[in-house]
Scaffold this motif. Structure first.
Motif, PDB file in Angstrom:
ATOM      1  N   GLN A  96       5.089   7.206 -12.585  1.00  0.00           N
ATOM      2  CA  GLN A  96       5.585   6.412 -11.466  1.00  0.00           C
ATOM      3  C   GLN A  96       4.806   6.691 -10.191  1.00  0.00           C
ATOM      4  O   GLN A  96       4.583   5.778  -9.384  1.00  0.00           O
ATOM      5  N   ALA A  97       4.398   7.925  -9.997  1.00  0.00           N
ATOM      6  CA  ALA A  97       3.603   8.262  -8.809  1.00  0.00           C
ATOM      7  C   ALA A  97       2.287   7.495  -8.812  1.00  0.00           C
ATOM      8  O   ALA A  97       1.851   6.973  -7.770  1.00  0.00           O
ATOM      9  N   PHE A  98       1.640   7.422  -9.969  1.00  0.00           N
ATOM     10  CA  PHE A  98       0.395   6.654 -10.083  1.00  0.00           C
ATOM     11  C   PHE A  98       0.629   5.184  -9.753  1.00  0.00           C
ATOM     12  O   PHE A  98      -0.124   4.576  -8.982  1.00  0.00           O
ATOM     13  N   LEU A  99       1.667   4.592 -10.347  1.00  0.00           N
ATOM     14  CA  LEU A  99       1.943   3.171 -10.148  1.00  0.00           C
ATOM     15  C   LEU A  99       2.190   2.854  -8.677  1.00  0.00           C
ATOM     16  O   LEU A  99       1.664   1.876  -8.142  1.00  0.00           O
ATOM     17  N   GLU A 100       2.985   3.678  -8.019  1.00  0.00           N
ATOM     18  CA  GLU A 100       3.306   3.421  -6.611  1.00  0.00           C
ATOM     19  C   GLU A 100       2.073   3.561  -5.721  1.00  0.00           C
ATOM     20  O   GLU A 100       1.849   2.738  -4.823  1.00  0.00           O
ATOM     21  N   GLN A 101       1.280   4.583  -5.964  1.00  0.00           N
ATOM     22  CA  GLN A 101       0.090   4.795  -5.139  1.00  0.00           C
ATOM     23  C   GLN A 101      -0.944   3.698  -5.350  1.00  0.00           C
ATOM     24  O   GLN A 101      -1.553   3.216  -4.394  1.00  0.00           O
ATOM     25  N   PHE A 102      -1.136   3.290  -6.605  1.00  0.00           N
ATOM     26  CA  PHE A 102      -2.153   2.266  -6.868  1.00  0.00           C
ATOM     27  C   PHE A 102      -1.704   0.916  -6.315  1.00  0.00           C
ATOM     28  O   PHE A 102      -2.507   0.180  -5.729  1.00  0.00           O
ATOM     29  N   GLU A 103      -0.444   0.580  -6.480  1.00  0.00           N
ATOM     30  CA  GLU A 103       0.056  -0.692  -5.960  1.00  0.00           C
ATOM     31  C   GLU A 103      -0.080  -0.749  -4.438  1.00  0.00           C
ATOM     32  O   GLU A 103      -0.494  -1.775  -3.880  1.00  0.00           O
ATOM     33  N   ALA A 104       0.244   0.350  -3.765  1.00  0.00           N
ATOM     34  CA  ALA A 104       0.125   0.390  -2.307  1.00  0.00           C
ATOM     35  C   ALA A 104      -1.324   0.229  -1.881  1.00  0.00           C
ATOM     36  O   ALA A 104      -1.627  -0.479  -0.897  1.00  0.00           O
ATOM     37  N   LEU A 105      -2.251   0.870  -2.595  1.00  0.00           N
ATOM     38  CA  LEU A 105      -3.674   0.749  -2.264  1.00  0.00           C
ATOM     39  C   LEU A 105      -4.143  -0.696  -2.412  1.00  0.00           C
ATOM     40  O   LEU A 105      -4.842  -1.223  -1.539  1.00  0.00           O
ATOM     41  N   VAL A 106      -3.779  -1.345  -3.510  1.00  0.00           N
ATOM     42  CA  VAL A 106      -4.219  -2.721  -3.735  1.00  0.00           C
ATOM     43  C   VAL A 106      -3.675  -3.646  -2.656  1.00  0.00           C
ATOM     44  O   VAL A 106      -4.405  -4.493  -2.110  1.00  0.00           O
ATOM     45  N   LYS A 107      -2.408  -3.500  -2.322  1.00  0.00           N
ATOM     46  CA  LYS A 107      -1.819  -4.355  -1.279  1.00  0.00           C
ATOM     47  C   LYS A 107      -2.541  -4.163   0.048  1.00  0.00           C
ATOM     48  O   LYS A 107      -2.826  -5.135   0.765  1.00  0.00           O
ATOM     49  N   ARG A 108      -2.855  -2.911   0.379  1.00  0.00           N
ATOM     50  CA  ARG A 108      -3.562  -2.628   1.642  1.00  0.00           C
ATOM     51  C   ARG A 108      -4.957  -3.238   1.639  1.00  0.00           C
ATOM     52  O   ARG A 108      -5.370  -3.867   2.618  1.00  0.00           O
ATOM     53  N   ARG A 109      -5.674  -3.087   0.548  1.00  0.00           N
ATOM     54  CA  ARG A 109      -7.041  -3.609   0.481  1.00  0.00           C
ATOM     55  C   ARG A 109      -7.069  -5.132   0.422  1.00  0.00           C
ATOM     56  O   ARG A 109      -7.984  -5.764   0.973  1.00  0.00           O
ATOM     57  N   LEU A 110      -6.088  -5.752  -0.234  1.00  0.00           N
ATOM     58  CA  LEU A 110      -6.004  -7.210  -0.233  1.00  0.00           C
ATOM     59  C   LEU A 110      -5.743  -7.745   1.172  1.00  0.00           C
ATOM     60  O   LEU A 110      -6.332  -8.760   1.580  1.00  0.00           O
ATOM     61  N   ALA A 111      -4.875  -7.071   1.907  1.00  0.00           N
ATOM     62  CA  ALA A 111      -4.595  -7.491   3.283  1.00  0.00           C
ATOM     63  C   ALA A 111      -5.843  -7.378   4.152  1.00  0.00           C
ATOM     64  O   ALA A 111      -6.128  -8.268   4.971  1.00  0.00           O
ATOM     65  N   GLU A 112      -6.583  -6.299   3.979  1.00  0.00           N
ATOM     66  CA  GLU A 112      -7.826  -6.117   4.739  1.00  0.00           C
ATOM     67  C   GLU A 112      -8.841  -7.202   4.383  1.00  0.00           C
ATOM     68  O   GLU A 112      -9.528  -7.732   5.256  1.00  0.00           O
ATOM     69  N   LYS A 113      -8.947  -7.533   3.099  1.00  0.00           N
ATOM     70  CA  LYS A 113      -9.877  -8.567   2.652  1.00  0.00           C
ATOM     71  C   LYS A 113      -9.493  -9.914   3.238  1.00  0.00           C
ATOM     72  O   LYS A 113     -10.348 -10.670   3.721  1.00  0.00           O
ATOM     73  N   SER A 114      -8.213 -10.229   3.200  1.00  0.00           N
ATOM     74  CA  SER A 114      -7.746 -11.490   3.746  1.00  0.00           C
ATOM     75  C   SER A 114      -8.030 -11.586   5.241  1.00  0.00           C
ATOM     76  O   SER A 114      -8.424 -12.643   5.751  1.00  0.00           O
ATOM     77  N   ALA A 115      -7.819 -10.476   5.952  1.00  0.00           N
ATOM     78  CA  ALA A 115      -8.080 -10.474   7.392  1.00  0.00           C
ATOM     79  C   ALA A 115      -9.548 -10.735   7.679  1.00  0.00           C
ATOM     80  O   ALA A 115      -9.904 -11.472   8.616  1.00  0.00           O
ATOM     81  N   ARG A 116     -10.428 -10.137   6.870  1.00  0.00           N
ATOM     82  CA  ARG A 116     -11.855 -10.355   7.083  1.00  0.00           C
ATOM     83  C   ARG A 116     -12.260 -11.798   6.805  1.00  0.00           C
ATOM     84  O   ARG A 116     -13.157 -12.338   7.428  1.00  0.00           O
ATOM     85  N   GLY A 146     -10.380 -14.289   7.313  1.00  0.00           N
ATOM     86  CA  GLY A 146      -9.729 -15.161   8.285  1.00  0.00           C
ATOM     87  C   GLY A 146      -8.617 -15.994   7.684  1.00  0.00           C
ATOM     88  O   GLY A 146      -8.249 -17.047   8.222  1.00  0.00           O
ATOM     89  N   ALA A 147      -8.054 -15.521   6.570  1.00  0.00           N
ATOM     90  CA  ALA A 147      -6.979 -16.259   5.910  1.00  0.00           C
ATOM     91  C   ALA A 147      -5.695 -15.455   6.003  1.00  0.00           C
ATOM     92  O   ALA A 147      -5.691 -14.277   6.391  1.00  0.00           O
ATOM     93  N   GLY A 148      -4.598 -16.085   5.613  1.00  0.00           N
ATOM     94  CA  GLY A 148      -3.323 -15.400   5.542  1.00  0.00           C
ATOM     95  C   GLY A 148      -3.296 -14.506   4.329  1.00  0.00           C
ATOM     96  O   GLY A 148      -4.196 -14.535   3.490  1.00  0.00           O
ATOM     97  N   PRO A 149      -2.233 -13.701   4.200  1.00  0.00           N
ATOM     98  CA  PRO A 149      -2.106 -12.797   3.041  1.00  0.00           C
ATOM     99  C   PRO A 149      -2.121 -13.568   1.737  1.00  0.00           C
ATOM    100  O   PRO A 149      -1.564 -14.664   1.639  1.00  0.00           O
ATOM    101  N   LEU A 150      -2.794 -13.029   0.741  1.00  0.00           N
ATOM    102  CA  LEU A 150      -2.818 -13.659  -0.586  1.00  0.00           C
ATOM    103  C   LEU A 150      -1.443 -13.545  -1.245  1.00  0.00           C
ATOM    104  O   LEU A 150      -0.781 -12.534  -1.075  1.00  0.00           O
TER     105      LEU A 150
END
Length: 372
Positions: free
Chosen positions: A346-366, A368-372
């Motif tokens: 569960q620790a792996f799942l939570e950490q990886f999911e949080a990382l992906v969400k953060r990186r997707l948000a950063e990608k979307s910001a770059r 110039g689009a809204g969150p995927l």
């Protein structure tokens, strides 16, 4: 969101494959791409998610000789059509990260290890190879290193399974990596009130695991050692082993759990990128005696869950065993089990999911689009 998982080869269910299986829990609709699949050697969940293989999988005897086809794998990866995928997760230990993705896609590489056989363990692998492989390896490895470094630039973000691997990523690729330890099924293991009076070594019997060191040390001390695992070194080591060292080969999981829980201590003499085996032993309430290098430094706490030895010699290992026996009663199985929980699935799942969400948000910001 369309998700692809690229894994090097699916010919067993070891640590890398367990990571892929965990990723399918996070992303149940993901498609898996790989070079080679052995349907009899992987879980049904993993097999059902396989969407495609590279042309390497169609070469003769690919499920057995896949490592011989290493020089073809860079070209093969680049033929995979990943158009339309929003998230690509490459699972890297053999070639996997070199896929071509859409510019808008996020590519995260979970790196179990940069390829050992072309980097830090190249000379070990070459010296132990047959004459024909020794002849070819310099040319093949030189080509693979150039491709490996260049393909590392195709990755948006690296994730390492340990600080040890993160440092190697920095050394070989000049890239930073976040660290997320791999999932370990710690709840599958439990301590025993009965101890069997033996020491235990578990793992694939290949050179860098240093089973030979354990056999030499216990052969000289006369203490009982049980060795679990198959591999290329099994025949030679088991044939020459003294009577007090017992080679069990591959065993059922129920047997492995009992062996873990009833052993006095686990012997871990090699250098691992992370090392799931020590965590499984600790989750079984069994201390670990490990060589002081690599991933073991991140899973074994000296004096609390195990002890270290400083040189890869029989003398150094035997000294550590003697130190362990002088303080053996100080190790508390409840503390060991609780410590292992830091590495649960569960620790792996939570950490990886949080990382992906953060990186997707950063990608979307770059973009110039809204969150995927």
């Amino acid at each position: 969101m369309k998700i692809a998982i690229v894994h090097y080869w699916l010919v067993g269910m070891r640590g890398g494959e367990k990571v892929v299986e965990a990723l399918l829990d996070l992303y149940p609709g993901a498609d898996i791409f790989t070079h080679v699949v052995d349907p009899s050697a992987v879980s049904r969940k993993t097999l059902d998610a396989v969407s495609g293989t590279t042309f390497v999988g169609k070469l003769p005897f690919a499920t057995r000789l896949y490592q011989m086809y290493l020089p073809f794998m860079p070209l093969a990866l680049e033929q995979l059509d990943l158009r339309g995928y929003d998230l690509v997760i490459s699972s890297e230990s053999g070639p996997a990260k070199g896929v071509l993705t859409d510019p808008e896609a996020l590519h995260i590489c979970y790196c179990h290890s940069p390829m050992r056989y072309i980097w830090d363990m190249y000379h070990d692998y070459r010296s132990n190879a047959g004459w024909f492989k020794r002849l070819l390896m310099p040319m093949v490895a030189h080509y693979m290193r150039m491709w490996d470094v260049s393909s590392a630039q195709r990755v948006g973000h690296f994730v390492a399974n340990s600080r040890f691997v993160a440092e190697r990523i920095r050394t070989f690729y000049n890239r930073d990596a976040e660290v997320i330890n791999p999932p370990v099924a710690v709840d599958d293991f439990a301590p025993s009130s009965v101890k069997g009076g033996y020491y235990l070594m578990v793992g694939e019997l290949v050179g860098y695991k240093r089973a030979d060191l354990a056999v030499e040390a216990f052969g000289s001390s006369g203490r009982p050692l049980k060795v679990v695992g198959g591999g290329e070194c099994f025949e030679a080591l088991s044939r020459e082993a003294p009577a007090n060292v017992e080679f069990l080969g591959k065993v059922d999981f129920s047997v492995l759990k009992r062996l873990y829980s009833e052993a006095r201590a686990l012997i871990f003499p090699g250098v691992e990128d992370f090392g799931i085996v020590p965590v499984e032993a600790i989750a079984s309430g069994t201390p670990v005696i490990a060589f002081r290098k690599g991933g073991a430094l991140e899973t074994v706490v000296e004096g609390k869950t195990g002890l270290f030895f400083d040189q890869q010699t029989a003398e150094s290992l035997n000294e550590a065993v003697e130190r362990f026996e002088s303080i053996e009663q100080a190790f508390d199985s409840a503390i060991l089990v609780n410590t292992a929980r830091a590495f649960e699935r569960q620790a792996f799942l939570e950490q990886f999911e949080a990382l992906v969400k953060r990186r997707l948000a950063e990608k979307s910001a770059r973009l110039g689009a809204g969150p995927l």
